[in-house]
Design a protein around this motif. Structure first.
Motif, PDB file in Angstrom:
ATOM      1  N   TYR A  18       1.754   6.941  -4.087  1.00 39.80           N
ATOM      2  CA  TYR A  18       1.437   7.609  -2.699  1.00 39.80           C
ATOM      3  C   TYR A  18       2.842   8.281  -2.159  1.00 39.80           C
ATOM      4  O   TYR A  18       3.757   7.629  -2.369  1.00 39.80           O
ATOM      5  CB  TYR A  18       0.883   6.635  -1.799  1.00 39.80           C
ATOM      6  N   GLN A  19       2.548   9.484  -1.714  1.00 43.23           N
ATOM      7  CA  GLN A  19       3.850  10.397  -1.065  1.00 43.23           C
ATOM      8  C   GLN A  19       3.533  10.461   0.367  1.00 43.23           C
ATOM      9  O   GLN A  19       2.348  10.712   1.003  1.00 43.23           O
ATOM     10  CB  GLN A  19       3.733  11.560  -1.560  1.00 43.23           C
TER      11      GLN A  19
ATOM     12  N   ILE B 127       0.131   1.643   7.286  1.00 39.97           N
ATOM     13  CA  ILE B 127      -0.077   1.373   6.134  1.00 39.97           C
ATOM     14  C   ILE B 127      -1.413   0.963   6.081  1.00 39.97           C
ATOM     15  O   ILE B 127      -1.753  -0.310   6.556  1.00 39.97           O
ATOM     16  CB  ILE B 127       0.643   0.949   5.045  1.00 39.97           C
ATOM     17  N   LYS B 128      -2.599   1.463   5.560  1.00 41.03           N
ATOM     18  CA  LYS B 128      -3.957   0.759   5.620  1.00 41.03           C
ATOM     19  C   LYS B 128      -4.338   0.451   4.355  1.00 41.03           C
ATOM     20  O   LYS B 128      -4.699   1.187   3.327  1.00 41.03           O
ATOM     21  CB  LYS B 128      -4.912   1.571   6.218  1.00 41.03           C
ATOM     22  N   ASN B 129      -3.961  -0.869   3.780  1.00 40.53           N
ATOM     23  CA  ASN B 129      -4.269  -1.243   2.399  1.00 40.53           C
ATOM     24  C   ASN B 129      -5.746  -1.285   2.032  1.00 40.53           C
ATOM     25  O   ASN B 129      -6.476  -1.991   2.861  1.00 40.53           O
ATOM     26  CB  ASN B 129      -3.742  -2.619   2.122  1.00 40.53           C
ATOM     27  N   GLY B 130      -5.935  -0.927   1.051  1.00 38.90           N
ATOM     28  CA  GLY B 130      -7.406  -1.092   0.402  1.00 38.90           C
ATOM     29  C   GLY B 130      -7.626  -2.512  -0.275  1.00 38.90           C
ATOM     30  O   GLY B 130      -8.912  -2.717  -0.269  1.00 38.90           O
ATOM     31  N   GLY B 131      -6.851  -3.228  -0.438  1.00 36.66           N
ATOM     32  CA  GLY B 131      -7.051  -4.332  -1.398  1.00 36.66           C
ATOM     33  C   GLY B 131      -7.056  -4.227  -3.035  1.00 36.66           C
ATOM     34  O   GLY B 131      -7.118  -3.280  -3.496  1.00 36.66           O
TER      35      GLY B 131
ATOM     36  N   ASP C  51       3.556  12.466   7.452  1.00 38.50           N
ATOM     37  CA  ASP C  51       2.319  13.010   6.972  1.00 38.50           C
ATOM     38  C   ASP C  51       2.085  12.368   5.668  1.00 38.50           C
ATOM     39  O   ASP C  51       2.667  12.697   4.542  1.00 38.50           O
ATOM     40  CB  ASP C  51       2.438  14.454   7.040  1.00 38.50           C
ATOM     41  N   PRO C  52       1.009  11.560   5.666  1.00 38.43           N
ATOM     42  CA  PRO C  52       0.157  11.355   6.571  1.00 38.43           C
ATOM     43  C   PRO C  52       0.746  10.069   7.580  1.00 38.43           C
ATOM     44  O   PRO C  52       1.362   9.428   7.041  1.00 38.43           O
ATOM     45  CB  PRO C  52      -1.141  10.710   5.958  1.00 38.43           C
ATOM     46  N   ASP C  53       0.188  10.260   8.850  1.00 38.57           N
ATOM     47  CA  ASP C  53       0.613   9.241   9.701  1.00 38.57           C
ATOM     48  C   ASP C  53      -0.301   7.702   9.613  1.00 38.57           C
ATOM     49  O   ASP C  53       0.604   6.676   9.691  1.00 38.57           O
ATOM     50  CB  ASP C  53       0.259   9.450  11.400  1.00 38.57           C
ATOM     51  N   THR C  54      -1.291   7.860   9.149  1.00 33.31           N
ATOM     52  CA  THR C  54      -1.781   6.241   8.602  1.00 33.31           C
ATOM     53  C   THR C  54      -1.932   6.617   7.011  1.00 33.31           C
ATOM     54  O   THR C  54      -2.975   7.636   6.684  1.00 33.31           O
ATOM     55  CB  THR C  54      -3.259   6.345   9.159  1.00 33.31           C
ATOM     56  N   LEU C  55      -1.337   6.032   6.175  1.00 33.03           N
ATOM     57  CA  LEU C  55      -1.520   6.075   4.805  1.00 33.03           C
ATOM     58  C   LEU C  55      -2.491   5.080   4.281  1.00 33.03           C
ATOM     59  O   LEU C  55      -2.510   3.951   4.474  1.00 33.03           O
ATOM     60  CB  LEU C  55      -0.125   5.953   4.085  1.00 33.03           C
ATOM     61  N   LYS C  56      -3.580   5.755   3.775  1.00 35.49           N
ATOM     62  CA  LYS C  56      -4.676   4.591   3.291  1.00 35.49           C
ATOM     63  C   LYS C  56      -4.407   4.581   1.632  1.00 35.49           C
ATOM     64  O   LYS C  56      -4.601   5.647   0.942  1.00 35.49           O
ATOM     65  CB  LYS C  56      -6.016   5.418   3.340  1.00 35.49           C
ATOM     66  N   ILE C  57      -4.387   3.314   1.422  1.00 36.39           N
ATOM     67  CA  ILE C  57      -4.128   2.845   0.029  1.00 36.39           C
ATOM     68  C   ILE C  57      -5.549   2.548  -0.563  1.00 36.39           C
ATOM     69  O   ILE C  57      -6.371   1.756   0.014  1.00 36.39           O
ATOM     70  CB  ILE C  57      -3.098   1.856  -0.031  1.00 36.39           C
TER      71      ILE C  57
ATOM     72  N   GLY D 261      15.547   9.717   0.472  1.00 37.63           N
ATOM     73  CA  GLY D 261      14.085   9.211   0.412  1.00 37.63           C
ATOM     74  C   GLY D 261      14.148   7.649   0.438  1.00 37.63           C
ATOM     75  O   GLY D 261      15.171   6.999   0.538  1.00 37.63           O
ATOM     76  N   TRP D 262      12.848   7.226   0.464  1.00 36.19           N
ATOM     77  CA  TRP D 262      12.739   5.847   0.360  1.00 36.19           C
ATOM     78  C   TRP D 262      11.479   5.367  -0.411  1.00 36.19           C
ATOM     79  O   TRP D 262      10.697   5.994  -0.773  1.00 36.19           O
ATOM     80  CB  TRP D 262      12.575   5.285   1.777  1.00 36.19           C
ATOM     81  N   LYS D 263      11.529   4.099  -1.052  1.00 32.88           N
ATOM     82  CA  LYS D 263      10.340   3.748  -2.082  1.00 32.88           C
ATOM     83  C   LYS D 263      10.130   2.202  -1.622  1.00 32.88           C
ATOM     84  O   LYS D 263      10.859   1.337  -1.531  1.00 32.88           O
ATOM     85  CB  LYS D 263      10.634   3.838  -3.477  1.00 32.88           C
ATOM     86  N   ILE D 264       8.819   2.000  -1.550  1.00 29.32           N
ATOM     87  CA  ILE D 264       8.084   0.714  -1.437  1.00 29.32           C
ATOM     88  C   ILE D 264       7.042   0.315  -2.597  1.00 29.32           C
ATOM     89  O   ILE D 264       6.462   1.175  -2.710  1.00 29.32           O
ATOM     90  CB  ILE D 264       7.485   0.533   0.044  1.00 29.32           C
ATOM     91  N   GLN D 265       7.276  -0.704  -2.974  1.00 28.20           N
ATOM     92  CA  GLN D 265       6.244  -1.333  -4.002  1.00 28.20           C
ATOM     93  C   GLN D 265       5.163  -2.135  -3.137  1.00 28.20           C
ATOM     94  O   GLN D 265       5.605  -3.029  -2.581  1.00 28.20           O
ATOM     95  CB  GLN D 265       6.684  -1.940  -5.047  1.00 28.20           C
ATOM     96  N   ASP D 266       4.003  -1.782  -2.920  1.00 24.60           N
ATOM     97  CA  ASP D 266       2.766  -2.282  -2.035  1.00 24.60           C
ATOM     98  C   ASP D 266       2.088  -3.067  -3.144  1.00 24.60           C
ATOM     99  O   ASP D 266       1.456  -2.607  -3.959  1.00 24.60           O
ATOM    100  CB  ASP D 266       2.227  -1.266  -1.328  1.00 24.60           C
ATOM    101  N   ARG D 267       2.013  -4.481  -2.803  1.00 23.83           N
ATOM    102  CA  ARG D 267       1.375  -5.294  -3.803  1.00 23.83           C
ATOM    103  C   ARG D 267      -0.201  -5.124  -3.332  1.00 23.83           C
ATOM    104  O   ARG D 267      -1.245  -5.480  -4.057  1.00 23.83           O
ATOM    105  CB  ARG D 267       1.702  -6.629  -3.535  1.00 23.83           C
ATOM    106  N   ASN D 268      -0.653  -4.515  -2.174  1.00 25.12           N
ATOM    107  CA  ASN D 268      -2.161  -4.073  -1.817  1.00 25.12           C
ATOM    108  C   ASN D 268      -2.802  -5.183  -2.012  1.00 25.12           C
ATOM    109  O   ASN D 268      -4.143  -5.011  -2.640  1.00 25.12           O
ATOM    110  CB  ASN D 268      -2.468  -2.807  -2.724  1.00 25.12           C
TER     111      ASN D 268
END
Length: 117
Positions: A9-10, A111-115, A24-30, A77-84
């Motif tokens: 995701y960017q 960040i809005k995680n989808g699971g 952008d986006p301000d709310t990132l939907k995973i 830049g910066w990078k995160i690994q989201d376990r979701n």
């Protein structure tokens, strides 16, 4: 996408000439995923800014149960690994610094995680 692939995701971190930060986006939907997804932040500015960190709103590190790593990615830049793992909204703060002057500013998107699938 098979179980071993990671989705990227960017997020663009915009800093205007006044030092105002927006994402952008301000709310990132995973989306729901099989596991870890990469979130990459990239600075977009006419001046020399860089991301110096991403934290929880209280300045503490991101929730280690949900976010595997958070580190610099490239020059600015910066990078995160989201376990979701959980379906949940996570507030966080993007910290940026003007390289020449050391001026620091921040912005607080979601960040809005989808699971997990």
């Amino acid at each position: 996408m098979n179980k071993l692939e990671k989705k990227d995701y960017q997020v663009t971190v915009n800093i205007d000439t006044q030092g105002t930060v927006s994402c952008d986006p301000d709310t990132l939907k995973i989306e729901k995923s099989w596991g870890t997804v990469n979130i990459k932040w990239k600075v977009k500015s006419e001046q020399d800014w860089e991301i110096t960190g991403i934290s929880a709103p209280d300045g503490e590190p991101l929730d280690a149960y949900e976010f595997k790593s958070s580190k610099k990615h490239g020059h600015s830049g910066w990078k995160i690994q989201d376990r979701n793992r959980k379906i949940k909204e996570f507030e966080y703060v993007v910290h940026v610094q003007r390289v020449k002057t050391g001026e620091c500013v921040a912005h607080d998107p979601i960040i809005k995680n989808g699971g997990r699938k």
